[in-house]
Write a protein that holds these residues in place. Structure first.
Motif, PDB file in Angstrom:
ATOM      1  N   TYR A  22      37.220  44.316  55.177  1.00 41.55           N
ATOM      2  CA  TYR A  22      37.546  43.129  54.389  1.00 41.55           C
ATOM      3  C   TYR A  22      38.562  42.290  55.148  1.00 41.55           C
ATOM      4  N   HIS A  23      38.375  40.981  55.124  1.00 43.10           N
ATOM      5  CA  HIS A  23      39.316  40.081  55.784  1.00 43.10           C
ATOM      6  C   HIS A  23      40.403  39.594  54.839  1.00 43.10           C
ATOM      7  N   ASN A  24      40.161  39.622  53.548  1.00 42.48           N
ATOM      8  CA  ASN A  24      41.129  39.218  52.539  1.00 42.48           C
ATOM      9  C   ASN A  24      41.690  37.825  52.798  1.00 42.48           C
ATOM     10  N   GLU A  25      40.797  36.896  53.083  1.00 43.26           N
ATOM     11  CA  GLU A  25      41.211  35.512  53.318  1.00 43.26           C
ATOM     12  C   GLU A  25      41.386  34.742  52.014  1.00 43.26           C
ATOM     13  N   HIS A  26      40.842  35.239  50.927  1.00 46.48           N
ATOM     14  CA  HIS A  26      40.957  34.580  49.634  1.00 46.48           C
ATOM     15  C   HIS A  26      42.078  35.272  48.864  1.00 46.48           C
ATOM     16  N   ARG A  27      43.247  34.595  48.833  1.00 48.69           N
ATOM     17  CA  ARG A  27      44.452  35.205  48.272  1.00 48.69           C
ATOM     18  C   ARG A  27      45.103  34.279  47.255  1.00 48.69           C
ATOM     19  N   PHE A  28      45.866  34.893  46.364  1.00 49.85           N
ATOM     20  CA  PHE A  28      46.715  34.153  45.450  1.00 49.85           C
ATOM     21  C   PHE A  28      48.085  34.806  45.518  1.00 49.85           C
ATOM     22  N   TYR A  29      49.112  34.051  45.825  1.00 50.01           N
ATOM     23  CA  TYR A  29      50.458  34.567  46.083  1.00 50.01           C
ATOM     24  C   TYR A  29      50.429  35.714  47.087  1.00 50.01           C
ATOM     25  N   SER A  30      49.709  35.538  48.138  1.00 40.15           N
ATOM     26  CA  SER A  30      49.593  36.492  49.250  1.00 40.15           C
ATOM     27  C   SER A  30      48.942  37.815  48.862  1.00 40.15           C
ATOM     28  N   ILE A  31      48.409  37.916  47.671  1.00 31.12           N
ATOM     29  CA  ILE A  31      47.715  39.132  47.235  1.00 31.12           C
ATOM     30  C   ILE A  31      46.221  38.847  47.275  1.00 31.12           C
ATOM     31  N   PRO A  32      45.425  39.701  47.937  1.00 33.02           N
ATOM     32  CA  PRO A  32      43.978  39.476  47.965  1.00 33.02           C
ATOM     33  C   PRO A  32      43.410  39.329  46.553  1.00 33.02           C
ATOM     34  N   MET A  33      42.486  38.420  46.412  1.00 33.46           N
ATOM     35  CA  MET A  33      41.963  38.027  45.108  1.00 33.46           C
ATOM     36  C   MET A  33      41.509  39.215  44.254  1.00 33.46           C
ATOM     37  N   GLN A  34      40.811  40.173  44.850  1.00 30.97           N
ATOM     38  CA  GLN A  34      40.236  41.255  44.050  1.00 30.97           C
ATOM     39  C   GLN A  34      41.301  42.126  43.399  1.00 30.97           C
ATOM     40  N   TYR A  35      42.510  42.183  43.943  1.00 27.79           N
ATOM     41  CA  TYR A  35      43.537  43.051  43.378  1.00 27.79           C
ATOM     42  C   TYR A  35      44.190  42.470  42.129  1.00 27.79           C
ATOM     43  N   TRP A  36      43.991  41.193  41.872  1.00 26.43           N
ATOM     44  CA  TRP A  36      44.473  40.608  40.619  1.00 26.43           C
ATOM     45  C   TRP A  36      43.707  41.183  39.431  1.00 26.43           C
ATOM     46  N   ALA A  37      42.552  41.762  39.667  1.00 27.65           N
ATOM     47  CA  ALA A  37      41.760  42.362  38.589  1.00 27.65           C
ATOM     48  C   ALA A  37      42.534  43.474  37.883  1.00 27.65           C
ATOM     49  N   PHE A  38      43.377  44.198  38.597  1.00 28.40           N
ATOM     50  CA  PHE A  38      44.155  45.267  37.980  1.00 28.40           C
ATOM     51  C   PHE A  38      45.159  44.710  36.967  1.00 28.40           C
ATOM     52  N   LEU A  39      45.738  43.556  37.267  1.00 29.95           N
ATOM     53  CA  LEU A  39      46.655  42.931  36.323  1.00 29.95           C
ATOM     54  C   LEU A  39      45.920  42.487  35.066  1.00 29.95           C
ATOM     55  N   TRP A  40      44.741  41.907  35.233  1.00 34.60           N
ATOM     56  CA  TRP A  40      43.977  41.466  34.056  1.00 34.60           C
ATOM     57  C   TRP A  40      43.520  42.659  33.223  1.00 34.60           C
ATOM     58  N   ALA A  41      43.164  43.759  33.863  1.00 26.49           N
ATOM     59  CA  ALA A  41      42.790  44.964  33.118  1.00 26.49           C
ATOM     60  C   ALA A  41      44.000  45.533  32.368  1.00 26.49           C
ATOM     61  N   PHE A  42      45.167  45.484  32.984  1.00 27.47           N
ATOM     62  CA  PHE A  42      46.391  45.931  32.318  1.00 27.47           C
ATOM     63  C   PHE A  42      46.684  45.065  31.098  1.00 27.47           C
ATOM     64  N   PHE A  43      46.532  43.752  31.231  1.00 29.04           N
ATOM     65  CA  PHE A  43      46.738  42.857  30.092  1.00 29.04           C
ATOM     66  C   PHE A  43      45.726  43.149  28.981  1.00 29.04           C
ATOM     67  N   ALA A  44      44.486  43.439  29.344  1.00 29.25           N
ATOM     68  CA  ALA A  44      43.478  43.773  28.334  1.00 29.25           C
ATOM     69  C   ALA A  44      43.891  45.024  27.574  1.00 29.25           C
ATOM     70  N   LEU A  45      44.370  46.021  28.296  1.00 27.81           N
ATOM     71  CA  LEU A  45      44.803  47.265  27.663  1.00 27.81           C
ATOM     72  C   LEU A  45      46.002  47.039  26.748  1.00 27.81           C
ATOM     73  N   THR A  46      47.005  46.327  27.224  1.00 29.33           N
ATOM     74  CA  THR A  46      48.193  46.102  26.403  1.00 29.33           C
ATOM     75  C   THR A  46      47.874  45.251  25.176  1.00 29.33           C
ATOM     76  N   GLN A  47      47.023  44.257  25.311  1.00 28.93           N
ATOM     77  CA  GLN A  47      46.654  43.440  24.162  1.00 28.93           C
ATOM     78  C   GLN A  47      45.860  44.254  23.140  1.00 28.93           C
ATOM     79  N   THR A  48      45.042  45.161  23.619  1.00 25.16           N
ATOM     80  CA  THR A  48      44.299  46.026  22.708  1.00 25.16           C
ATOM     81  C   THR A  48      45.239  46.957  21.951  1.00 25.16           C
TER      82      THR A  48
END
Length: 96
Positions: free
Chosen positions: A57-83
């Protein structure tokens, strides 16, 4: 710049899916929106950051220097906490 490539999608996905989940299902739709955002962010991020060799993986698609796919863990955490908050009655799921 805060993002590189299409990394901004890591924020657009949850904004759209959570808003849509809330519009369609009320507050219980919020965790579902975060879950859908996490899945979409993971799949799209992995696909976009992949090279011709699927193991690299080249990880050229980033948000705040974090590769895009790793933001999925934050969204999953938010889903769990909201549930959990919804089940505990803290998030306003119950109608009075």
């Amino acid at each position: 710049m805060w993002w590189s490539g299409a990394g901004i999608l890591a924020v657009i996905f949850p904004a759209v899916t959570v808003a849509l989940g809330y519009q369609l299902g009320g507050y219980p739709g919020v965790p579902l929106g975060f879950l859908v955002a996490g899945i979409a962010t993971w799949l799209v991020g992995r696909r976009m950051n992949r090279t011709n060799d699927p193991r690299i993986y080249h990880n050229e698609h980033r948000f705040y220097s974090i590769p895009m796919q790793y933001w999925a863990f934050l969204w999953a955490f938010f889903a769990l906490t909201q549930t959990v908050l919804g089940l505990l009655g803290e998030a306003g799921w119950q109608q009075e």
